[in-house]
Design a protein around this motif. Structure first.
Motif, PDB file in Angstrom:
ATOM      1  N   HIS A 179     -11.742   2.464  10.041  1.00 10.03           N
ATOM      2  CA  HIS A 179     -11.958   1.044  10.299  1.00 10.03           C
ATOM      3  C   HIS A 179     -13.429   0.744  10.594  1.00 10.03           C
ATOM      4  O   HIS A 179     -13.957  -0.283  10.169  1.00 10.03           O
ATOM      5  CB  HIS A 179     -11.088   0.619  11.485  1.00 10.03           C
ATOM      6  CG  HIS A 179     -11.212  -0.828  11.828  1.00 10.03           C
ATOM      7  ND1 HIS A 179     -10.794  -1.820  10.969  1.00 10.03           N
ATOM      8  CD2 HIS A 179     -11.733  -1.461  12.903  1.00 10.03           C
ATOM      9  CE1 HIS A 179     -11.040  -3.000  11.517  1.00 10.03           C
ATOM     10  NE2 HIS A 179     -11.617  -2.806  12.688  1.00 10.03           N
ATOM     11  N   TRP A 181     -12.003   4.324  -2.900  1.00  8.42           N
ATOM     12  CA  TRP A 181     -11.768   3.432  -1.741  1.00  8.42           C
ATOM     13  C   TRP A 181     -12.184   2.015  -2.098  1.00  8.42           C
ATOM     14  O   TRP A 181     -11.480   1.049  -1.847  1.00  8.42           O
ATOM     15  CB  TRP A 181     -12.574   3.877  -0.515  1.00  8.42           C
ATOM     16  CG  TRP A 181     -11.892   4.821   0.416  1.00  8.42           C
ATOM     17  CD1 TRP A 181     -12.384   6.022   0.847  1.00  8.42           C
ATOM     18  CD2 TRP A 181     -10.613   4.664   1.069  1.00  8.42           C
ATOM     19  NE1 TRP A 181     -11.487   6.618   1.715  1.00  8.42           N
ATOM     20  CE2 TRP A 181     -10.414   5.814   1.861  1.00  8.42           C
ATOM     21  CE3 TRP A 181      -9.626   3.671   1.050  1.00  8.42           C
ATOM     22  CZ2 TRP A 181      -9.272   5.996   2.647  1.00  8.42           C
ATOM     23  CZ3 TRP A 181      -8.485   3.851   1.829  1.00  8.42           C
ATOM     24  CH2 TRP A 181      -8.323   5.001   2.608  1.00  8.42           C
ATOM     25  N   SER A 196       0.840  -1.202   0.000  1.00  4.24           N
ATOM     26  CA  SER A 196       0.000   0.000   0.000  1.00  4.24           C
ATOM     27  C   SER A 196       0.873   1.250   0.000  1.00  4.24           C
ATOM     28  O   SER A 196       0.566   2.234  -0.675  1.00  4.24           O
ATOM     29  CB  SER A 196      -0.905   0.022   1.230  1.00  4.24           C
ATOM     30  OG  SER A 196      -1.861  -0.982   1.134  1.00  4.24           O
ATOM     31  N   LEU A 216      -9.706   0.244  -4.489  1.00  2.00           N
ATOM     32  CA  LEU A 216      -8.442  -0.244  -3.936  1.00  2.00           C
ATOM     33  C   LEU A 216      -8.678  -1.282  -2.841  1.00  2.00           C
ATOM     34  O   LEU A 216      -7.927  -2.249  -2.734  1.00  2.00           O
ATOM     35  CB  LEU A 216      -7.548   0.914  -3.479  1.00  2.00           C
ATOM     36  CG  LEU A 216      -7.777   1.666  -2.181  1.00  2.00           C
ATOM     37  CD1 LEU A 216      -7.072   0.985  -1.020  1.00  2.00           C
ATOM     38  CD2 LEU A 216      -7.233   3.076  -2.316  1.00  2.00           C
ATOM     39  N   LEU A 217      -9.737  -1.130  -2.049  1.00  2.00           N
ATOM     40  CA  LEU A 217      -9.959  -2.086  -0.965  1.00  2.00           C
ATOM     41  C   LEU A 217     -10.400  -3.450  -1.500  1.00  2.00           C
ATOM     42  O   LEU A 217     -10.098  -4.475  -0.885  1.00  2.00           O
ATOM     43  CB  LEU A 217     -10.999  -1.555   0.023  1.00  2.00           C
ATOM     44  CG  LEU A 217     -10.525  -0.363   0.871  1.00  2.00           C
ATOM     45  CD1 LEU A 217     -11.638   0.145   1.775  1.00  2.00           C
ATOM     46  CD2 LEU A 217      -9.300  -0.731   1.712  1.00  2.00           C
ATOM     47  N   THR A 218     -11.099  -3.474  -2.646  1.00  2.00           N
ATOM     48  CA  THR A 218     -11.497  -4.775  -3.171  1.00  2.00           C
ATOM     49  C   THR A 218     -10.318  -5.504  -3.826  1.00  2.00           C
ATOM     50  O   THR A 218     -10.436  -6.654  -4.194  1.00  2.00           O
ATOM     51  CB  THR A 218     -12.649  -4.656  -4.200  1.00  2.00           C
ATOM     52  OG1 THR A 218     -12.312  -3.662  -5.157  1.00  2.00           O
ATOM     53  CG2 THR A 218     -13.956  -4.296  -3.542  1.00  2.00           C
ATOM     54  N   GLN A 219      -9.183  -4.824  -3.956  1.00  2.00           N
ATOM     55  CA  GLN A 219      -7.988  -5.534  -4.436  1.00  2.00           C
ATOM     56  C   GLN A 219      -7.342  -6.337  -3.320  1.00  2.00           C
ATOM     57  O   GLN A 219      -6.423  -7.116  -3.565  1.00  2.00           O
ATOM     58  CB  GLN A 219      -6.969  -4.555  -5.044  1.00  2.00           C
ATOM     59  CG  GLN A 219      -7.421  -3.926  -6.348  1.00  2.00           C
ATOM     60  CD  GLN A 219      -7.651  -4.929  -7.465  1.00  2.00           C
ATOM     61  OE1 GLN A 219      -7.091  -6.017  -7.457  1.00  2.00           O
ATOM     62  NE2 GLN A 219      -8.492  -4.578  -8.430  1.00  2.00           N
ATOM     63  N   GLY A 220      -7.752  -6.098  -2.072  1.00  2.00           N
ATOM     64  CA  GLY A 220      -7.232  -6.974  -1.023  1.00  2.00           C
ATOM     65  C   GLY A 220      -6.715  -6.339   0.247  1.00  2.00           C
ATOM     66  O   GLY A 220      -6.860  -6.932   1.315  1.00  2.00           O
ATOM     67  N   PRO A 221      -6.096  -5.139   0.186  1.00  2.00           N
ATOM     68  CA  PRO A 221      -5.519  -4.635   1.436  1.00  2.00           C
ATOM     69  C   PRO A 221      -6.612  -4.341   2.465  1.00  2.00           C
ATOM     70  O   PRO A 221      -7.721  -3.958   2.095  1.00  2.00           O
ATOM     71  CB  PRO A 221      -4.818  -3.333   1.019  1.00  2.00           C
ATOM     72  CG  PRO A 221      -5.520  -2.892  -0.214  1.00  2.00           C
ATOM     73  CD  PRO A 221      -5.948  -4.151  -0.913  1.00  2.00           C
ATOM     74  N   THR A 222      -6.285  -4.539   3.746  1.00  2.00           N
ATOM     75  CA  THR A 222      -7.250  -4.166   4.777  1.00  2.00           C
ATOM     76  C   THR A 222      -7.296  -2.643   4.836  1.00  2.00           C
ATOM     77  O   THR A 222      -6.389  -1.954   4.337  1.00  2.00           O
ATOM     78  CB  THR A 222      -6.834  -4.694   6.156  1.00  2.00           C
ATOM     79  OG1 THR A 222      -5.600  -4.068   6.511  1.00  2.00           O
ATOM     80  CG2 THR A 222      -6.665  -6.210   6.127  1.00  2.00           C
ATOM     81  N   ARG A 223      -8.342  -2.134   5.461  1.00  3.60           N
ATOM     82  CA  ARG A 223      -8.450  -0.674   5.556  1.00  3.60           C
ATOM     83  C   ARG A 223      -7.249  -0.093   6.303  1.00  3.60           C
ATOM     84  O   ARG A 223      -6.715   0.949   5.929  1.00  3.60           O
ATOM     85  CB  ARG A 223      -9.724  -0.303   6.307  1.00  3.60           C
ATOM     86  CG  ARG A 223     -10.969  -0.689   5.567  1.00  3.60           C
ATOM     87  CD  ARG A 223     -12.175  -0.212   6.309  1.00  3.60           C
ATOM     88  NE  ARG A 223     -13.364  -0.854   5.761  1.00  3.60           N
ATOM     89  CZ  ARG A 223     -14.601  -0.483   6.038  1.00  3.60           C
ATOM     90  NH1 ARG A 223     -14.816   0.511   6.873  1.00  3.60           N
ATOM     91  NH2 ARG A 223     -15.629  -1.103   5.505  1.00  3.60           N
TER      92      ARG A 223
END
Lengths: 273, 301
Positions: A268, A95, A4, A98-105
């Motif tokens: 979060h 948001w 990230s 990018l979040l659906t690519q995998g990284p946690t918030r």
């Protein structure tokens, strides 16, 4: 978080607005710290900065001169950078992308904060570099000796500037998360930095003791105190030794942690709409 | 093997508004599942909960057995939710490279997915200059970056012209045939009819039907235009029973197998009824959909 952070660095580096802010910071610092006072000195005119005599523009004053803008106007610029880095994701609706690519918030947020910390270090270091170059030119034009601050003083100043700038950037990030956007966080952040802080210091604090006391706990006056403790002149807006330098550094660090934690908690817990 | 999508008792409330209510839904491995519902039915909210973007008020969602927030929850999942969203100052290619970094897939997938959505030629242009259809295709490309085992597409043909829509359907069918599980939300019935193995119909936050498209459409009906219609109806009711005969727009609709057409004709003619039209009428999914989502039915298993 490492991935990230890499992605955030690319976003910042390729974003024209980030470079505009960097250039603007240099330009403002150059104009108000060196060029206007020097023009005033060279022209022999009286003005608000007329007490900035030539020695104040020489290389041995580099640390204080480089930090003077951070409590207010350069602080405002890094606050905008913090808002843009985080608020853009709300404005563009990215948001979810990018979040659906995998990284946690929290990993994405951590990456953003690390990238912002690098950006503020670049901005502060470039303020020192521009200041150093300008003061050398002034010294040579005026045939003054070139004496540099000690390495310890330079490192302390750079660290203090980085701390102040990162605190403001983290406030920008927090405002962007809290208000889920760009425009309102920038507006409110600037109102606080440029108007409310000044009004409190100049109007309310001299009238009311409790305001004067409360000021000692606010981020702006502490940033001003830290800059003052490291040599920034008191005629710069926002620079005043309200508290000692050590205490100011601790309070700013506390605000940095609080802003980062509050932003992380909000991001979060809330839904990404 | 854990099912790609398992939703149990899922609800989401915003204050007094219930967006999704007590939803149960399972998507099996390898199927193309259509999630059908009118605008505002709760499709996107459900998909967002599946991806961890929205927290459920109650109930559970699992993707390949993992709950949102657990490590690796989205490792094998690609998604395009409620329209594409990218960084306008970057090119399409740079946007994908950036996302590949977040996904940890490496940039080697970028040219592959650009080619899949036929965007290679314009990949160097800034995203801000893209047409709506190109943006949508880039959104699908981003969803395919991880070479996902589960692809979640929310209204994927939005903004596409007819040719683009056909291409998109072909792509989804190809992915489905290649073993990728697809969960597709849509309000376009034709789209669902063409590409989905099973459909779930959602209305006002509730699942009102779940079955194959063929089951949902039910058996075909015979449409008979005859004069006088009352007499024709009574003859038909005597032959097949009241529940198989309906009078719709001045014509008879008979729920009988198509091979009974000649018998129907003979019976009506024998009874002195003039038959001017007799044809097989397949029930349109649109009829079923409107019936299900208009509040007429509360639940169909």
């Amino acid at each position: 978080m490492w991935r990230s952070w890499q992605a955030e660095m690319i976003k910042l580096a390729k974003r024209p607005a980030a470079w505009l802010l960097l250039v603007l910071a240099q330009l403002l610092a150059l104009l108000f710290t060196y060029l206007f006072p020097y023009a005033s000195y060279a022209g022999g005119t009286e003005g608000p900065n007329s007490d900035r005599t030539l020695p104040m523009l020489l290389p041995d004053q580099l640390v204080g001169n480089s930090l003077g803008g951070l409590p207010v106007f350069l602080g405002a610029i890094v606050l905008i950078l913090g808002v843009l880095a985080v608020g853009g994701e709300y404005g563009w609706g990215t948001w979810k992308t990018l979040l659906t690519q995998g990284p946690t918030r929290l990993a994405a947020y951590g990456g953003k904060l690390l990238a912002l910390a690098v950006a503020t270090l670049v901005i502060v270091a470039s303020l020192f570099a521009t200041g150093a170059a300008t003061s050398v030119v002034i010294a040579s034009v005026e045939s003054q000796p070139v004496a540099w601050p000690s390495l310890v003083d330079l490192a302390t100043g750079l660290g203090a500037g980085w701390l102040i700038a990162t605190m403001w950037a983290a406030l920008g990030a927090l405002l962007a998360i809290a208000l889920r956007g760009v425009a309102l966080p920038i507006g409110l952040g600037l109102v606080w930095l440029l108007a409310v802080q000044n009004l409190l210091a100049v109007i309310a604090a001299p009238l009311l003791d409790w305001v004067a006391e409360a000021q000692k706990g606010l981020p702006g006056p502490n940033a001003g105190s830290l800059a003052a403790a490291l040599g920034a002149t008191g005629d710069t807006p926002g620079v005043a030794a309200v508290v000692g330098g050590g205490q100011a550094a601790l309070v700013i660090a506390g605000y940095l942690v609080a802003f980062v934690a509050a932003g992380g908690l909000l991001l979060h817990r809330r839904d990404i709409l | 093997m854990k099912p790609p999508v398992q939703i149990e008792g899922l609800s989401k409330r915003y204050g007094g508004l219930t967006a999704v209510q007590d939803l149960d839904l399972t998507v099996r491995a390898g199927e193309v599942y259509g999630f059908l519902g009118p605008n505002g039915a709760g499709k996107t909210t459900t998909l967002r909960m599946l991806l961890g973007l929205i927290r459920p008020t109650s109930g559970q969602v699992r993707v390949f057995g993992a709950r949102p927030g657990e490590p690796g929850h989205l490792r094998s999942v690609g998604a395009l939710i409620e329209g594409p969203a990218f960084y306008p100052y970057l090119s399409g290619r740079d946007n994908l490279r950036l996302l590949a970094r977040y996904a940890g897939t490496g940039a080697h997938r970028v040219p592959v997915v650009l080619d899949l959505v036929d965007l290679t030629d314009r990949a160097g242009d800034r995203y801000a200059a893209y047409s709506l259809g190109m943006k949508q295709r880039l959104g699908v490309a981003a969803a395919l970056l991880k070479d996902p085992r589960l692809l979640i597409l929310d209204e994927p043909t939005n903004g596409l012209d007819p040719a683009g829509m056909a291409d998109m359907r072909a792509l989804i069918r190809r992915l489905g045939a290649g073993g990728c599980t697809v969960l597709l939300s849509s309000h376009l019935l034709g789209e669902v009819q063409q590409i989905c193995d099973r459909v779930g119909v959602i209305s006002k936050g509730r699942l009102v039907a779940e079955s194959s498209v063929a089951e949902l459409r039910g058996t075909a009906a015979l449409r008979v235009v005859a004069e006088p219609v009352d007499r024709a109806a009574s003859v038909a009711r005597a032959l097949f029973g009241d529940d198989r005969v309906r009078v719709v727009d001045g014509a008879l609709e008979l729920a009988v197998p198509p091979e009974r057409a000649s018998a129907v004709n003979a019976a009506l003619v024998d009874a002195g009824v003039a038959v001017s039209e007799l044809r097989l009428r397949e029930r349109d999914l649109e009829d079923v959909f409107l019936e299900l989502t208009s509040g007429g039915l509360t639940h169909v298993a």
